[in-house]
Design a protein around this motif. Structure first.
Motif, PDB file in Angstrom:
ATOM      1  N   LEU A 136       0.789  -1.228   0.000  1.00  0.00           N
ATOM      2  CA  LEU A 136       0.000   0.000   0.000  1.00  0.00           C
ATOM      3  C   LEU A 136       0.823   1.282   0.000  1.00  0.00           C
ATOM      4  N   ALA A 137       2.124   1.187   0.209  1.00  0.00           N
ATOM      5  CA  ALA A 137       2.951   2.402   0.291  1.00  0.00           C
ATOM      6  C   ALA A 137       2.829   3.208  -0.998  1.00  0.00           C
ATOM      7  N   GLY A 138       2.356   4.450  -0.863  1.00  0.00           N
ATOM      8  CA  GLY A 138       2.206   5.315  -2.021  1.00  0.00           C
ATOM      9  C   GLY A 138       0.944   5.092  -2.807  1.00  0.00           C
ATOM     10  N   ALA A 139       0.144   4.088  -2.454  1.00  0.00           N
ATOM     11  CA  ALA A 139      -1.106   3.819  -3.175  1.00  0.00           C
ATOM     12  C   ALA A 139      -2.171   4.818  -2.729  1.00  0.00           C
ATOM     13  N   GLU A 140      -3.178   5.022  -3.565  1.00  0.00           N
ATOM     14  CA  GLU A 140      -4.289   5.890  -3.178  1.00  0.00           C
ATOM     15  C   GLU A 140      -5.295   5.048  -2.394  1.00  0.00           C
ATOM     16  N   LEU A 141      -5.199   5.157  -1.076  1.00  0.00           N
ATOM     17  CA  LEU A 141      -6.017   4.351  -0.175  1.00  0.00           C
ATOM     18  C   LEU A 141      -7.360   5.054   0.027  1.00  0.00           C
ATOM     19  N   ALA A 142      -8.397   4.510  -0.574  1.00  0.00           N
ATOM     20  CA  ALA A 142      -9.713   5.141  -0.496  1.00  0.00           C
ATOM     21  C   ALA A 142     -10.406   4.856   0.825  1.00  0.00           C
ATOM     22  N   ALA A 143     -10.276   3.628   1.329  1.00  0.00           N
ATOM     23  CA  ALA A 143     -11.000   3.283   2.546  1.00  0.00           C
ATOM     24  C   ALA A 143     -10.361   2.101   3.253  1.00  0.00           C
ATOM     25  N   LEU A 144     -10.587   2.044   4.563  1.00  0.00           N
ATOM     26  CA  LEU A 144     -10.208   0.902   5.385  1.00  0.00           C
ATOM     27  C   LEU A 144     -11.438   0.496   6.193  1.00  0.00           C
ATOM     28  N   PHE A 145     -11.742  -0.792   6.177  1.00  0.00           N
ATOM     29  CA  PHE A 145     -12.891  -1.316   6.926  1.00  0.00           C
ATOM     30  C   PHE A 145     -12.373  -2.239   8.014  1.00  0.00           C
TER      31      PHE A 145
END
Length: 285
Positions: A136-145
């Motif tokens: 996930l490093a540098g990824a566009e993280l939209a949401a965490l559940f």
């Protein structure tokens, strides 16, 4: 290396189990680990640990066993600062259960103290060692559940009981950048946080707990800005190598290598949680 484990409740017992698994393994990096003492106040736990040198007062253990190299702290959040500080002042390397402390000023104080004394200080942010999270490093993280069957500790609340995991993952994905604004929806059994960043991106953190049929479920949703689509990453399965085993092994290796790199993520996680609490206290949260 001699290790003092302070607190062997729910999470401390898991850390203790990982330590015991490391001891006989031929491929561990620290092969001379000597787990010599446990600090725990509950009699039933002390009985279960019969045969292990044990104390019910960590300060007594620190003075009675001066040749300890390392302390692992797994106690309630409100006690982290005082216990970790005492361990550092005694010249011990420390791995502390998440979060590092309850306030950003406390976390910074511990970081400075560890740095000045040349000691290793790490926070057990277990999911940062999850193989999928490392993507996930540098990824566009939209949401965490984040969902689970158990309610948060009444003395800590959901933000501090569960929040350190998704917040630390969010910081990792955003390469350490902290959010500039937060909004929330909260009710019995859920907390939804919407974090906004300077680059106009947003990460939503959904936390659910309790309720009939509730199960542990952890997911990350990624946004591909070029393809205008979303993908989901399941963080629920425990990968091999196991993240908690990685936490313990990497900490012990850092002690062996005298790697005193500051635990910036551990400190920033506390700062973001404290800031979130302050921002939401101004609303109906």
């Amino acid at each position: 290396m001699k290790v003092l484990v302070i607190g062997v409740g729910y999470w401390g017992s898991k850390l203790l189990d990982r330590l015991k698994r490391l001891q006989p393994a031929p491929d561990v990096t620290v092969v001379d680990l000597n787990l010599v003492a446990i600090c725990q106040e509950r009699p039933e736990v002390m009985e279960r640990l019969r045969g292990t040198l044990a104390y019910d007062d960590y300060q007594l253990a620190l003075t009675a066993e001066p040749d300890f190299d390392t302390c692992i702290v797994a106690t309630p959040i409100s006690t982290h600062y005082a216990i970790v500080k005492d361990c550092l002042l005694a010249g011990k390397h420390v791995l502390v259960e998440k979060p590092m402390a309850k306030f950003g000023a406390e976390a910074r104080d511990l970081m400075v103290l560890a740095g000045n004394r040349g000691l290793v200080l790490r926070t057990d942010l277990t999911f940062l060692e999850h193989a999928a999270v490392k993507l996930l490093a540098g990824a566009e993280l939209a949401a965490l559940f984040w969902a689970g069957p158990k309610s948060p500790r009444s003395d800590e609340g959901i933000l501090w009981t569960w929040g350190p995991h998704p917040v630390s993952i969010m910081l990792y994905a955003h390469l350490g950048k902290k959010p500039v604004a937060v909004e929330a929806d909260v009710d019995d059994g859920y907390l939804d946080l919407r974090y906004y960043f300077e680059d106009s991106t947003r990460t939503v953190v959904n936390m659910r707990w309790g309720g009939p049929g509730a199960v542990a479920l952890r997911q990350a949703t990624l946004r591909d800005p070029d393809a205008h689509r979303y993908s989901m990453l399941d963080l629920t399965p425990i990968p091999d190598p196991e993240p908690l085993a990685q936490v313990v092994d990497h900490f012990l290796q850092a002690v062996k290598d005298h790697d005193t790199t500051p635990d910036w993520t551990g400190m920033k996680t506390v700062e973001v949680l404290e800031w979130t609490e302050q921002q939401l206290s101004k609303s109906r949260f």
